[in-house]
Design a protein around this motif. Structure first.
Motif, PDB file in Angstrom:
ATOM      1  N   LEU A 138       0.841  -1.202   0.000  1.00 49.30           N
ATOM      2  CA  LEU A 138       0.000   0.000   0.000  1.00 49.30           C
ATOM      3  C   LEU A 138       0.873   1.249   0.000  1.00 49.30           C
ATOM      4  CD1 LEU A 138      -2.746  -0.874   2.678  1.00 49.30           C
ATOM      5  CD2 LEU A 138      -3.029  -0.800   0.232  1.00 49.30           C
ATOM      6  N   ASP A 139       1.889   1.227   0.859  1.00 50.26           N
ATOM      7  CA  ASP A 139       2.779   2.388   0.975  1.00 50.26           C
ATOM      8  C   ASP A 139       3.454   2.680  -0.369  1.00 50.26           C
ATOM      9  OD1 ASP A 139       4.148   4.366   2.682  1.00 50.26           O
ATOM     10  OD2 ASP A 139       5.937   3.202   2.206  1.00 50.26           O
ATOM     11  N   ASN A 140       3.953   1.630  -1.020  1.00 46.22           N
ATOM     12  CA  ASN A 140       4.620   1.810  -2.323  1.00 46.22           C
ATOM     13  C   ASN A 140       3.650   2.321  -3.372  1.00 46.22           C
ATOM     14  OD1 ASN A 140       7.280   1.208  -1.952  1.00 46.22           O
ATOM     15  ND2 ASN A 140       6.926  -0.998  -2.032  1.00 46.22           N
ATOM     16  N   SER A 141       2.432   1.773  -3.369  1.00 46.14           N
ATOM     17  CA  SER A 141       1.454   2.185  -4.375  1.00 46.14           C
ATOM     18  C   SER A 141       1.086   3.654  -4.202  1.00 46.14           C
ATOM     19  CB  SER A 141       0.185   1.349  -4.278  1.00 46.14           C
ATOM     20  OG  SER A 141       0.507   0.007  -4.412  1.00 46.14           O
ATOM     21  N   PHE A 142       0.871   4.076  -2.951  1.00 49.64           N
ATOM     22  CA  PHE A 142       0.525   5.481  -2.714  1.00 49.64           C
ATOM     23  C   PHE A 142       1.705   6.396  -3.024  1.00 49.64           C
ATOM     24  CE2 PHE A 142      -3.260   3.883  -0.755  1.00 49.64           C
ATOM     25  CZ  PHE A 142      -4.176   4.914  -0.874  1.00 49.64           C
ATOM     26  N   THR A 186       4.253   2.479  11.123  1.00 54.52           N
ATOM     27  CA  THR A 186       4.990   3.471  10.333  1.00 54.52           C
ATOM     28  C   THR A 186       4.598   3.370   8.859  1.00 54.52           C
ATOM     29  OG1 THR A 186       6.803   3.294  11.892  1.00 54.52           O
ATOM     30  CG2 THR A 186       7.320   4.304   9.783  1.00 54.52           C
ATOM     31  N   LEU A 187       4.455   2.130   8.381  1.00 54.53           N
ATOM     32  CA  LEU A 187       4.099   1.945   6.962  1.00 54.53           C
ATOM     33  C   LEU A 187       2.686   2.443   6.642  1.00 54.53           C
ATOM     34  CD1 LEU A 187       5.561  -1.624   6.353  1.00 54.53           C
ATOM     35  CD2 LEU A 187       6.242   0.439   5.135  1.00 54.53           C
ATOM     36  N   CYS A 189       1.321   5.219   7.645  1.00 53.11           N
ATOM     37  CA  CYS A 189       1.181   6.685   7.692  1.00 53.11           C
ATOM     38  C   CYS A 189       0.826   7.299   6.344  1.00 53.11           C
ATOM     39  CB  CYS A 189       2.468   7.328   8.204  1.00 53.11           C
ATOM     40  SG  CYS A 189       2.721   7.081   9.941  1.00 53.11           S
ATOM     41  N   ARG A 190       1.568   6.933   5.317  1.00 56.56           N
ATOM     42  CA  ARG A 190       1.348   7.564   4.010  1.00 56.56           C
ATOM     43  C   ARG A 190      -0.079   7.285   3.501  1.00 56.56           C
ATOM     44  NH1 ARG A 190       5.402   8.617   0.298  1.00 56.56           N
ATOM     45  NH2 ARG A 190       6.699   7.022   1.242  1.00 56.56           N
ATOM     46  N   THR A 191      -0.503   6.017   3.643  1.00 61.30           N
ATOM     47  CA  THR A 191      -1.837   5.648   3.158  1.00 61.30           C
ATOM     48  C   THR A 191      -2.908   6.422   3.916  1.00 61.30           C
ATOM     49  OG1 THR A 191      -0.947   3.456   2.780  1.00 61.30           O
ATOM     50  CG2 THR A 191      -3.311   3.674   2.617  1.00 61.30           C
ATOM     51  N   LEU A 192      -2.779   6.465   5.249  1.00 60.50           N
ATOM     52  CA  LEU A 192      -3.776   7.179   6.051  1.00 60.50           C
ATOM     53  C   LEU A 192      -3.789   8.666   5.704  1.00 60.50           C
ATOM     54  CD1 LEU A 192      -3.183   5.510   9.527  1.00 60.50           C
ATOM     55  CD2 LEU A 192      -5.287   5.425   8.207  1.00 60.50           C
ATOM     56  N   ALA A 193      -2.597   9.238   5.547  1.00 63.65           N
ATOM     57  CA  ALA A 193      -2.515  10.672   5.257  1.00 63.65           C
ATOM     58  C   ALA A 193      -3.073  10.978   3.861  1.00 63.65           C
ATOM     59  CB  ALA A 193      -1.080  11.147   5.366  1.00 63.65           C
ATOM     60  N   SER A 194      -2.805  10.089   2.911  1.00 68.29           N
ATOM     61  CA  SER A 194      -3.268  10.330   1.535  1.00 68.29           C
ATOM     62  C   SER A 194      -4.765  10.165   1.420  1.00 68.29           C
ATOM     63  CB  SER A 194      -2.619   9.332   0.576  1.00 68.29           C
ATOM     64  OG  SER A 194      -1.257   9.283   0.786  1.00 68.29           O
ATOM     65  N   ASN A 195      -5.273   9.306   2.284  1.00 69.82           N
ATOM     66  CA  ASN A 195      -6.669   8.924   2.169  1.00 69.82           C
ATOM     67  C   ASN A 195      -7.639   9.849   2.892  1.00 69.82           C
ATOM     68  OD1 ASN A 195      -8.991   6.733   2.654  1.00 69.82           O
ATOM     69  ND2 ASN A 195      -7.688   6.245   0.912  1.00 69.82           N
ATOM     70  N   ALA A 196      -7.095  10.531   3.908  1.00 69.97           N
ATOM     71  CA  ALA A 196      -7.998  11.287   4.766  1.00 69.97           C
ATOM     72  C   ALA A 196      -8.377  12.627   4.145  1.00 69.97           C
ATOM     73  CB  ALA A 196      -7.327  11.534   6.095  1.00 69.97           C
ATOM     74  N   ASN A 197      -9.618  13.027   4.373  1.00 72.51           N
ATOM     75  CA  ASN A 197     -10.038  14.349   3.916  1.00 72.51           C
ATOM     76  C   ASN A 197      -9.504  15.425   4.847  1.00 72.51           C
ATOM     77  OD1 ASN A 197     -11.559  13.327   1.809  1.00 72.51           O
ATOM     78  ND2 ASN A 197     -13.217  12.841   3.214  1.00 72.51           N
ATOM     79  N   ASN A 198      -9.424  15.054   6.109  1.00 64.89           N
ATOM     80  CA  ASN A 198      -8.986  16.019   7.101  1.00 64.89           C
ATOM     81  C   ASN A 198      -7.910  15.381   7.970  1.00 64.89           C
ATOM     82  OD1 ASN A 198      -8.686  17.949   8.994  1.00 64.89           O
ATOM     83  ND2 ASN A 198     -10.661  17.610   9.984  1.00 64.89           N
ATOM     84  N   LEU A 199      -6.666  15.875   7.829  1.00 59.18           N
ATOM     85  CA  LEU A 199      -5.580  15.284   8.614  1.00 59.18           C
ATOM     86  C   LEU A 199      -5.712  15.660  10.083  1.00 59.18           C
ATOM     87  CD1 LEU A 199      -2.515  15.795   6.294  1.00 59.18           C
ATOM     88  CD2 LEU A 199      -3.788  13.724   6.677  1.00 59.18           C
TER      89      LEU A 199
END
Lengths: 199, 178
Positions: A138-142, A186-187, A189-199
């Motif tokens: 997921l991290d690599n894809s994002f 840690t892995l 983080c990027r997916t959650l951050a990319s996915n969220a409307n509101n960080l």
């Protein structure tokens, strides 16, 4: 060192075997797939064929394996399928893993919960490595294809459900499990951050 | 492993585990205390390093998280200071060097604008942290293994030195008292 001609012959044989069994025997196919990738990744000039092969069959294999996970408790030794799945996730089409990550996580969560329900430690050792590999994927894809990944993963609910399951292991005395959990976290983080409307 | 601990700590039906909003901030907050506790227990440097790597990653995607309520400054940095004060050897090992580097990298990436009036206190705490590292770093000027730590420390000095408008380059770094 295997001569190149033998290499190509072995690869063709494995591809033939794969296509012969891929609708009937998921585990055998995973085994053949892993052999094929191991053989070809060492020295295979026609990488395009391999890439096409992976794109064509990854989704089918993941779908079949998700079905297999539903009845995994009936297998005499569930360790082998999980090992095969680990190798497969490493070498399959990342977009296929991304597409089916929710179903895969849901089935893995069901297996993981055997630890909470029956204190079955095997459930932990089976699922932790695969959780980590899927999160890597997921991290690599994002990282490489943000827009397409966001189209596929529309909600991070499933990630939260995995994280809440593994959270208690940060505090465990077992250093390896605590380490695994922190790496998974840690892995994510990027997916959650990319996915969220509101960080 | 103590299996009971984990079982007691989790239930799929527990509302705490089902109503967390889905995004990085709330999940990072959900894990923060656990991470803090893990560093406090000071079990193994590899785990402390993983905890810091996680914090650095959260900071990368959510700048405000570690700054909000001065989380990193008040809760994590003092623990890392203690960690280095407890090292009873002349030199740091590789893991400890990486812990220092990661902490300094987090501190270097903190947006001082968000700190407002408390930035002087942050500088004071960073000075304490620097002092806990100095007995290793300043011992051998030629030692390469501490080069990244030294670079980070210089960057931090520069960062705080640039705060005062009209500071001459020679005065930069004075705020950290170095």
């Amino acid at each position: 060192m295997i001569p190149e001609k033998s290499h190509i012959l072995i690869s063709r044989l494995l591809i033939y075997l794969f296509s012969k069994f891929y609708q009937e025997n998921t585990l055998l196919c995973l085994l053949i797939w892993n052999c094929l990738i191991t053989v070809t990744k060492l020295n295979y000039k026609d990488a395009k064929t391999l890439e096409d092969f992976m794109v064509t069959y990854s989704e089918t294999l993941i779908r079949n394996f998700i079905d297999k996970l539903k009845i995994i408790h009936l297998l005499p030794d569930p360790e082998v399928p999980f090992k095969l799945l680990s190798s497969f996730v490493c070498f399959s089409d990342p977009m296929a893993v991304l597409k089916y990550s929710e179903s895969l996580f849901n089935q893995l969560n069901n297996h993981f919960d055997k630890f909470y329900l029956k204190e079955d430690m095997r459930a932990i050792f089976h699922t932790f490595p695969i959780y980590k590999l899927i999160f890597e994927c997921l991290d690599n894809s994002f990282k490489t294809n943000l827009e397409k990944s966001k189209e596929i993963i529309k909600t991070s609910n499933v990630i939260r459900r995995v994280l809440m399951r593994v959270k208690p292991f940060i505090l465990q005395k077992d250093r390896h499990l605590a380490n695994y959990t922190l790496q998974i976290l840690t892995l994510s983080c990027r997916t959650l951050a990319s996915n969220a409307n509101n960080l | 492993m103590d299996t009971e601990d984990a079982s007691v700590n989790f239930s799929a039906e527990d509302p705490v585990n089902t109503v967390i909003p889905e995004s990085l901030g709330p999940i990072a907050w959900e894990f923060f205390e656990v991470i803090e506790f893990k560093i406090k227990k000071n079990e193994h440097p590899a785990l402390v390093l993983e905890c810091l790597k996680y914090m650095r990653n959260v900071q990368q995607y959510n700048q405000g998280f570690l700054v909000h309520e001065r989380r990193f400054e008040l809760k994590i940095l003092p623990l890392i200071c203690k960690f280095f004060q407890k090292v009873d050897r002349e030199n740091l090992n590789n893991l400890e060097i990486k812990i220092a580097e990661t902490t300094l990298s987090i501190l270097n990436n903190i947006d001082l604008e968000s700190y407002g009036a408390t930035r002087e206190e942050l500088a004071k705490r960073i000075r304490e942290f620097e002092e806990s590292l100095n007995r290793f770093v300043s011992k051998d000027e030629t030692a390469n293994e501490y080069s990244v730590i030294k670079i980070h420390l210089q960057e931090i000095k520069r960062k705080f030195g640039e705060e005062k408008a009209g500071d001459s380059p020679s005065n930069q770094g004075d705020k950290l008292g170095v």
